[in-house]
Write a protein that holds these residues in place. Structure first.
Motif, short mmCIF file in Angstrom:
data_model
loop_
_atom_site.label_atom_id
_atom_site.label_comp_id
_atom_site.label_asym_id
_atom_site.label_seq_id
_atom_site.Cartn_x
_atom_site.Cartn_y
_atom_site.Cartn_z
N LEU A 33 0.82 -1.21 0.00
CA LEU A 33 0.00 0.00 0.00
C LEU A 33 0.86 1.26 0.00
O LEU A 33 0.61 2.19 -0.78
N LEU A 34 1.87 1.29 0.85
CA LEU A 34 2.73 2.48 0.93
C LEU A 34 3.59 2.66 -0.31
O LEU A 34 3.91 3.79 -0.68
N GLY A 35 3.95 1.57 -0.96
CA GLY A 35 4.85 1.63 -2.09
C GLY A 35 4.20 1.87 -3.44
O GLY A 35 4.89 2.09 -4.44
N LEU A 42 -6.69 -0.63 0.17
CA LEU A 42 -6.39 -2.06 0.16
C LEU A 42 -7.36 -2.73 1.12
O LEU A 42 -7.45 -2.36 2.29
N SER A 43 -8.11 -3.70 0.60
CA SER A 43 -9.07 -4.39 1.47
C SER A 43 -8.70 -5.85 1.64
O SER A 43 -8.04 -6.44 0.79
N ILE A 44 -9.15 -6.39 2.75
CA ILE A 44 -8.99 -7.81 3.05
C ILE A 44 -10.39 -8.38 3.25
O ILE A 44 -11.18 -7.84 4.02
N THR A 55 -7.45 2.86 3.79
CA THR A 55 -7.49 3.88 2.74
C THR A 55 -6.57 5.04 3.08
O THR A 55 -6.56 5.52 4.21
N LYS A 56 -5.82 5.50 2.08
CA LYS A 56 -4.99 6.68 2.24
C LYS A 56 -5.91 7.91 2.27
O LYS A 56 -6.74 8.08 1.39
N THR A 97 -3.15 7.68 12.07
CA THR A 97 -4.55 7.92 11.72
C THR A 97 -4.76 9.17 10.87
O THR A 97 -5.79 9.30 10.22
N GLU A 98 -3.81 10.09 10.87
CA GLU A 98 -3.98 11.26 10.02
C GLU A 98 -3.73 10.94 8.56
O GLU A 98 -4.16 11.66 7.69
N GLY A 99 -3.10 9.84 8.28
CA GLY A 99 -2.79 9.47 6.90
C GLY A 99 -3.54 8.27 6.38
O GLY A 99 -3.67 8.08 5.16
N LEU A 100 -4.03 7.43 7.28
CA LEU A 100 -4.73 6.19 6.88
C LEU A 100 -6.02 6.05 7.66
O LEU A 100 -6.07 6.28 8.86
N LEU A 101 -7.06 5.64 6.96
CA LEU A 101 -8.34 5.35 7.56
C LEU A 101 -8.51 3.83 7.55
O LEU A 101 -8.45 3.21 6.50
N TRP A 102 -8.72 3.25 8.75
CA TRP A 102 -8.85 1.79 8.87
C TRP A 102 -10.28 1.47 9.28
O TRP A 102 -10.74 1.87 10.34
N ILE A 103 -10.97 0.76 8.42
CA ILE A 103 -12.35 0.36 8.68
C ILE A 103 -12.38 -1.17 8.84
O ILE A 103 -11.86 -1.88 7.99
#
Length: 106
Positions: A33-35, A42-44, A55-56, A97-103
């Protein structure tokens, strides 16, 4: 392992993949994801039916994210055990958390 050949085509892509053992994100997932600048999410999808999406955000900073991930990895991974790697990944996602949202859905 995620391998899409030499390149992904498009912008702001959502990449979906499965984790048959119901695990969360791996260090390989985070590196992917970072690269990849053209991948936004990216979902699982897990065998138990739960889904996670990373999500970025609009404030995502690639260099900062990579440095934060390296710091987390260095702090928690001492012997290379899967449990240490999992902890490093989870701490990174929880902290950045300021750069990625994890749901997570259960």
């Amino acid at each position: 392992m995620l391998d899409f050949g030499s390149s992904l085509h498009g912008k702001d892509l959502l990449v979906m993949h499965n984790h048959p053992r119901n695990s969360s994100y791996s260090d390989t997932d985070i590196a992917f994801l970072l690269g990849n600048d053209n991948v936004r999410s990216l979902s699982i999808v897990k065998n138990n039916g739960s889904v996670e999406i990373l999500t970025k955000s609009s404030s995502f900073d690639k260099e900062k994210a990579i440095n934060e991930f390296k710091r987390s990895y260095k702090k928690y991974v001492k012997s290379g055990k899967d449990s240490e790697i999992d902890k490093a990944v989870n701490k990174f996602i929880s902290k950045y958390t300021e750069g990625l949202l994890w749901i997570e859905s259960q």
